[in-house]
Scaffold this motif. Structure first.
Motif, PDB file in Angstrom:
ATOM      1  N   VAL A 615      18.974  20.135  29.871  1.00  0.00           N
ATOM      2  CA  VAL A 615      18.705  21.181  30.862  1.00  0.00           C
ATOM      3  C   VAL A 615      19.891  22.125  31.000  1.00  0.00           C
ATOM      4  CG1 VAL A 615      18.241  21.612  33.310  1.00  0.00           C
ATOM      5  CG2 VAL A 615      17.025  19.768  32.129  1.00  0.00           C
ATOM      6  N   ILE A 616      21.119  21.566  31.046  1.00  0.00           N
ATOM      7  CA  ILE A 616      22.312  22.412  31.170  1.00  0.00           C
ATOM      8  C   ILE A 616      22.457  23.314  29.948  1.00  0.00           C
ATOM      9  CG2 ILE A 616      24.841  22.365  31.303  1.00  0.00           C
ATOM     10  CD1 ILE A 616      23.380  21.664  33.885  1.00  0.00           C
ATOM     11  N   TRP A 617      22.168  22.778  28.769  1.00  0.00           N
ATOM     12  CA  TRP A 617      22.290  23.605  27.548  1.00  0.00           C
ATOM     13  C   TRP A 617      21.271  24.744  27.578  1.00  0.00           C
ATOM     14  CZ3 TRP A 617      18.741  24.381  23.547  1.00  0.00           C
ATOM     15  CH2 TRP A 617      19.225  25.087  22.446  1.00  0.00           C
ATOM     16  N   VAL A 618      20.032  24.480  27.960  1.00  0.00           N
ATOM     17  CA  VAL A 618      19.017  25.527  28.017  1.00  0.00           C
ATOM     18  C   VAL A 618      19.412  26.617  29.002  1.00  0.00           C
ATOM     19  CG1 VAL A 618      16.633  26.008  28.692  1.00  0.00           C
ATOM     20  CG2 VAL A 618      17.139  24.000  27.305  1.00  0.00           C
ATOM     21  N   LEU A 619      19.985  26.225  30.127  1.00  0.00           N
ATOM     22  CA  LEU A 619      20.303  27.193  31.175  1.00  0.00           C
ATOM     23  C   LEU A 619      21.589  27.972  30.889  1.00  0.00           C
ATOM     24  CD1 LEU A 619      19.452  25.056  34.358  1.00  0.00           C
ATOM     25  CD2 LEU A 619      18.033  26.793  33.262  1.00  0.00           C
ATOM     26  N   GLU A 620      22.515  27.423  30.059  1.00  0.00           N
ATOM     27  CA  GLU A 620      23.841  28.012  29.924  1.00  0.00           C
ATOM     28  C   GLU A 620      24.152  28.611  28.547  1.00  0.00           C
ATOM     29  OE1 GLU A 620      26.309  28.377  32.153  1.00  0.00           O
ATOM     30  OE2 GLU A 620      25.168  27.520  33.815  1.00  0.00           O
ATOM     31  N   HIS A 621      23.462  28.181  27.502  1.00  0.00           N
ATOM     32  CA  HIS A 621      23.969  28.503  26.160  1.00  0.00           C
ATOM     33  C   HIS A 621      23.880  29.998  25.844  1.00  0.00           C
ATOM     34  CE1 HIS A 621      19.711  28.631  25.011  1.00  0.00           C
ATOM     35  NE2 HIS A 621      20.090  29.239  23.880  1.00  0.00           N
ATOM     36  N   ARG A 622      23.044  30.779  26.504  1.00  0.00           N
ATOM     37  CA  ARG A 622      22.936  32.214  26.214  1.00  0.00           C
ATOM     38  C   ARG A 622      23.947  33.038  26.990  1.00  0.00           C
ATOM     39  NH1 ARG A 622      19.163  34.939  27.723  1.00  0.00           N
ATOM     40  NH2 ARG A 622      19.096  36.441  26.024  1.00  0.00           N
ATOM     41  N   ILE A 623      24.425  32.459  28.086  1.00  0.00           N
ATOM     42  CA  ILE A 623      25.316  33.274  28.932  1.00  0.00           C
ATOM     43  C   ILE A 623      26.694  32.665  29.089  1.00  0.00           C
ATOM     44  CG2 ILE A 623      23.383  34.245  30.249  1.00  0.00           C
ATOM     45  CD1 ILE A 623      23.853  32.163  32.386  1.00  0.00           C
ATOM     46  N   ASN A 624      26.923  31.431  28.538  1.00  0.00           N
ATOM     47  CA  ASN A 624      28.198  30.754  28.727  1.00  0.00           C
ATOM     48  C   ASN A 624      28.776  30.424  27.366  1.00  0.00           C
ATOM     49  OD1 ASN A 624      30.352  29.074  29.456  1.00  0.00           O
ATOM     50  ND2 ASN A 624      29.176  28.118  31.145  1.00  0.00           N
ATOM     51  N   GLU A 625      30.013  30.940  27.095  1.00  0.00           N
ATOM     52  CA  GLU A 625      30.647  30.744  25.795  1.00  0.00           C
ATOM     53  C   GLU A 625      30.924  29.275  25.515  1.00  0.00           C
ATOM     54  OE1 GLU A 625      31.172  32.786  23.432  1.00  0.00           O
ATOM     55  OE2 GLU A 625      30.514  34.594  24.488  1.00  0.00           O
ATOM     56  N   ASP A 626      31.125  28.453  26.565  1.00  0.00           N
ATOM     57  CA  ASP A 626      31.452  27.033  26.358  1.00  0.00           C
ATOM     58  C   ASP A 626      30.286  26.248  25.761  1.00  0.00           C
ATOM     59  OD1 ASP A 626      33.950  27.486  27.427  1.00  0.00           O
ATOM     60  OD2 ASP A 626      33.373  26.873  29.468  1.00  0.00           O
ATOM     61  N   PHE A 627      29.095  26.800  25.905  1.00  0.00           N
ATOM     62  CA  PHE A 627      27.916  26.072  25.438  1.00  0.00           C
ATOM     63  C   PHE A 627      27.229  26.764  24.272  1.00  0.00           C
ATOM     64  CE2 PHE A 627      28.523  24.909  29.867  1.00  0.00           C
ATOM     65  CZ  PHE A 627      28.394  23.528  29.847  1.00  0.00           C
ATOM     66  N   LEU A 652      30.325  26.352  34.897  1.00  0.00           N
ATOM     67  CA  LEU A 652      28.920  26.731  34.872  1.00  0.00           C
ATOM     68  C   LEU A 652      28.759  28.139  35.391  1.00  0.00           C
ATOM     69  CD1 LEU A 652      27.284  23.443  36.216  1.00  0.00           C
ATOM     70  CD2 LEU A 652      27.575  24.168  33.848  1.00  0.00           C
ATOM     71  N   VAL A 653      27.904  28.943  34.732  1.00  0.00           N
ATOM     72  CA  VAL A 653      27.696  30.346  35.103  1.00  0.00           C
ATOM     73  C   VAL A 653      26.390  30.504  35.887  1.00  0.00           C
ATOM     74  CG1 VAL A 653      27.427  32.700  34.227  1.00  0.00           C
ATOM     75  CG2 VAL A 653      29.012  31.110  33.103  1.00  0.00           C
TER      76      VAL A 653
END
Length: 887
Positions: A615-627, A652-653
């Motif tokens: 869930v965290i990867w789906v929510l963050e990978h497009r807007i967060n460089e760490d993911f 987390l963004v």
């Protein structure tokens, strides 16, 4: 102008010739009637036989006077049965063989006389018609050639059960004559009473030929019983003697209820006044005959004719059997007319050999089958009511309820199959119920009743079996376990106080009985206050008749039941073993850290870590460089695992990601705290385990065991379990048992479960009970009564009610729960998914909510991607393009 005299003479001559011609034609018609031979077998010396014969003769005279045009005429051939079975059988054989009768009318006073005649009729195809055989045997359904023009005795049992239901009686004593007439009604009456919650508690059989002393002996035995409702089923000759002796010994007094069947009540008109005086207050059932003008006119005519024919017999009244005899003759005349021509009324011989006996040469009637069919279909309105036969049985089931008062009987009401008890027949006729039998009856359906003893109070139906005497209750004397039975002597006041759990249960049972019972407790002790003997000795005192009951912590053993009757047990059953508890630390294995959670909880927890990482990867990978990048998914899973120790470093963004992580951190906090507490308990808490778990271990080690002094448990230990006598140690109280354990005198103790429960109520932190080693579902503490005591069954019923109502448990709580704070530490067990499923539901709901909101926002912002330049692209291709764009 004058008339010619010659013409008058001619006219007169013409009318005289015409009248003479009509007389001749009438004589010719009379001479052309077909005679049909019919046999009549009665006891011509008895009043019953004389009344029956006169009614049959009057019936044929009246019938053919009103049916002069009938072609057939019944010709009666009368024979005397002399109240003898052989004579009646011989008369029937002679009528069939020599006279060749087409039917036989019989009026025996017992079914025994009818049986052989019925068998002869069946063999010769000659209908046998009885207007007096009321016993269900012989059954009309067993032969086509037997007809009962009378009420079957079994038809009145429903009326009797309705009376019981109306007055709330539950038991009855049946007094009946020992012959076919008496025996036939028993099964039907028992079933009818059972349907309304009543029963026959005792059957008193009286021989047809009996002395007065024998009757008195029978009645005196009935006086010793609890039941006070008596049903009398016999003929007046014997029944009058029974009531005379009942009045003589006091059984016709207040509190008694008597019911006569129609075997006596239908003959009430022929019972003398002195016999009626002995029946005051008795209820009776009699066949209901509708009163009509035709019937009243016939009674007057019959009375005059019978008095003329029998001038020495005075004050004879016509009963229902005479009416049935009258209707029987009329029905047979109608049936014979239906059969018709003379060629049918003949016999065919079956064997003409010289060596053949009378039965072999009997032959059979050619008209028998047609006559049976004609008689079965005959329907008319007779003097006794509607005449209808079903399977050879008269369908007449209405009864009148009467009360014997003064010099006669008074009508109280009626009983019909459809309406039950009713005050008058008009209300019964207006009832539109379609039920076959009425299921409700009440006393208000009858008129006011004068009961025996000249009282209007409805008898209860039972009475204290001891006739008001105080019951002597024997109680054991014990030094220990005083919570069960405690006998305390006070020398200063010379009084004895008896208390305890068993005593309170007995008092509660006596209070619940539907009748008053007075009692007094007697300790089973010597003058110095010590016990006078064992429990078996106490039981033997009841067997000798010295006491009326035994109350205490006595078990209903099989050997004791040979001498006394026990009630149902009022405590749990079985013999249990009590052993000390040993304290031991939990064994710590290499994988002990996995025991706080069950395997299913571990699996669900791991799946949740993977879910949160996804869930965290789906929510963050497009807007967060760490993911982002190829290592983005691994970073997401590492992020979810680090939350277990709250050591996550990635920022987390998305607000949705933060929402999911906050919920997840709360769940992780609960899981870690629960795990820590459970693991600590597993590693530190002591486990309480029994020192011995098997009887075989005691026998193998040669350990000493304890038993209560005077208990039957000693026999069980030596005879059934195999312990040597020298290995047994006796105790008399809970304190002595505790001392035996503390001093190492015994390794285990055996006793009945109630005693062990009492011991553990004080010492539950140091000892535990093992499952019963000897168990009997029927054993337990019970009250003892002498053999045959009527209180045994009544108290057993009350005990069942007390258990269902929870009253015995309340008494048990009062005496046994002295130390409610005595509790052991519960054993530590692993935590399962069922205990924490709410937390995981919260994780799933929050994650699903976040993903749905994220998807909705993404499709809204990228909705232009769904409109592709290539119009031939499918929806699936469009979705694939969006997913590619997302990744």
């Amino acid at each position: 102008m004058m008339k010619n005299p010659t013409s008058h003479v001619s006219c007169l001559v013409f009318w005289l010739l015409l009248f003479k011609t009509l007389l001749a034609m009438a004589d010719m018609a009379q001479n052309t009637t077909i005679p049909v031979n019919v046999g009549v077998i009665l006891d011509l010396d008895s009043l019953f036989g004389k009344v029956g014969l006169s009614c049959v003769n009057m019936a044929l005279s009246d019938f053919y006077a009103s049916h002069a045009y009938y072609k057939t005429r019944l010709v009666l051939h009368t024979r005397d049965s002399m109240r003898d079975v052989v004579a009646e059988a011989a008369a029937a054989l002679e009528l069939i063989k020599d006279v060749e009768v087409q039917a036989i009318i019989i009026g025996p006073e017992s079914s025994k006389e009818a049986n052989f005649v019925v068998n002869l009729g069946d063999k010769a195809q000659v209908p046998v018609i009885s207007f007096s055989t009321t016993s269900p045997s012989p059954a009309t359904s067993q032969t086509s050639y037997f007809f009962r023009i009378a009420q079957d005795d079994s038809s009145q049992v429903k009326a009797i059960s309705s009376i019981f239901q109306a007055f709330g009686w539950s038991e009855a004593v049946l007094i009946y004559v020992d012959n076919e007439f008496g025996d036939g009604v028993i099964p039907y009456l028992g079933n009818a009473l059972q349907e309304v919650g009543a029963r026959i508690s005792y059957w008193s059989v009286i021989p047809p030929v009996v002395t007065d002393d024998h009757i008195v002996s029978k009645l005196q035995h009935l006086m010793t019983m609890k039941t006070r409702v008596f049903i009398v089923h016999m003929l007046p000759s014997l029944g009058s003697r029974v009531f005379a002796k009942a009045k003589e010994i006091g059984m016709m007094s207040e509190g008694y209820a008597w019911i006569m069947t129609d075997g006596m009540t239908n003959f009430f008109g022929s019972i003398n006044s002195s016999a009626i005086d002995n029946m005051q207050g008795v209820l009776g059932l009699k066949t209901y005959i509708p009163n009509t003008q035709e019937l009243e006119h016939f009674r007057v005519r019959w009375q005059q004719k019978f008095q003329n024919d029998n001038p020495t017999i005075l004050n004879v009244k016509l009963d229902v059997f005479g009416l049935w005899a009258y209707d029987t003759a009329g029905a047979l005349a109608m049936a014979v007319e239906k059969v018709g021509s003379s060629k049918n009324f003949s016999f065919q011989k079956t064997n003409t050999s010289d060596r053949a006996n009378d039965l072999e040469t009997l032959g059979f009637s050619l008209s028998g089958p047609q006559l049976v069919q004609a008689l079965s279909s005959t329907i008319f309105r007779g003097l006794s009511g509607n005449f209808t036969l079903v399977n050879g049985q008269l369908q007449s089931s209405d009864f009148q309820i009467v009360n014997v008062i003064g010099s006669g009987e008074r009508g109280l009401g009626y009983w019909t199959p459809k309406d039950g008890l009713v005050r008058n027949m008009k209300s019964a006729n207006t009832n539109t119920s379609t039920n076959t039998y009425s299921t409700t009856s009440n006393a208000s359906s009858l008129g006011p009743i004068i009961w025996p003893g000249d009282t209007t109070t409805i008898p209860k139906g039972w009475q204290n079996p001891n006739h008001g005497n105080t019951l002597k209750i024997l109680v054991p004397v014990k030094r220990g376990f005083r919570e069960l039975v405690n006998v305390t002597f006070d020398p200063s006041t010379n009084t004895t106080m008896i208390t305890g759990f068993c005593i309170d249960v007995f008092k509660a049972a006596i209070e619940e009985l539907p009748y008053a019972v007075s009692y007094e407790f007697y300790p089973f002790a010597k003058p110095n206050g010590e016990a006078a003997g064992s429990y078996n000795d106490l039981i033997f005192q009841l067997f000798l008749g010295n006491y009326d009951a035994g109350v205490g912590d006595m078990t209903n053993r099989a050997n004791r039941s040979l001498y006394v009757d026990f009630t149902l047990p009022y405590t749990e059953s079985g013999v249990s073993m009590v052993v000390p508890i040993k304290h031991s630390k939990s064994r710590q294995g290499a994988l002990v850290f996995l025991k706080p959670f069950t395997w299913d909880l571990w699996v669900i927890t791991c799946c949740c870590f993977i879910l949160i990482g996804f869930v965290i990867w789906v929510l963050e990978h497009r807007i967060n460089e760490d993911f982002r990048g190829p290592g983005g998914p691994a970073v997401s899973f590492w992020f979810s695992l680090s939350t277990m120790v709250f050591a996550q470093r990635e920022q987390l963004v998305s607000n949705l990601s933060r929402f999911v992580v906050v919920v997840w951190c709360f769940v992780v906090l609960i899981l870690t705290q629960t795990y820590t507490a459970s693991l600590t308990s597993l590693l530190t808490v002591e486990k309480l385990q029994p020192t011995v778990t098997d009887v075989g271990q005691l026998l193998k080690n040669g350990d000493f065991v304890g038993f209560q002094e005077g208990s039957f448990v000693q026999e069980l230990l030596t005879n059934e379990l195999g312990f040597h006598v020298e290995k047994l140690r006796a105790y008399r109280s809970t304190q002595e048992l505790a001392q035996l354990f503390e001093k190492g005198g015994v390794s285990a103790a055996f006793d009945e479960t109630p005693f062990m429960n009492l011991f553990l109520s004080t010492y539950c932190s140091e000892y535990t009970m093992i499952e019963p080693t000897l168990f009997n579902a029927d054993s337990g503490f019970a009250f003892a009564f002498p053999k045959g005591s009527p209180l045994t069954l009544d108290v057993s019923r009350v005990i069942t009610n007390l258990q269902e109502q929870g009253k015995i448990q309340s008494i048990k709580d009062k005496w046994f729960k002295k130390d409610a704070g005595c509790k052991r530490d519960p054993a530590t067990t692993s935590i399962s998914f069922n205990s924490l499923w709410g937390l995981f539901l919260l994780v799933g709901v929050s994650s699903a909510f976040a993903l749905l909101v994220h998807a909705a926002m993404f499709f809204y912002h990228n909705r232009h991607l769904l409109i592709l330049p290539d119009s031939n692209a499918s929806l699936w291709q469009k979705l694939c393009k969006i997913v590619t764009f997302t990744l």
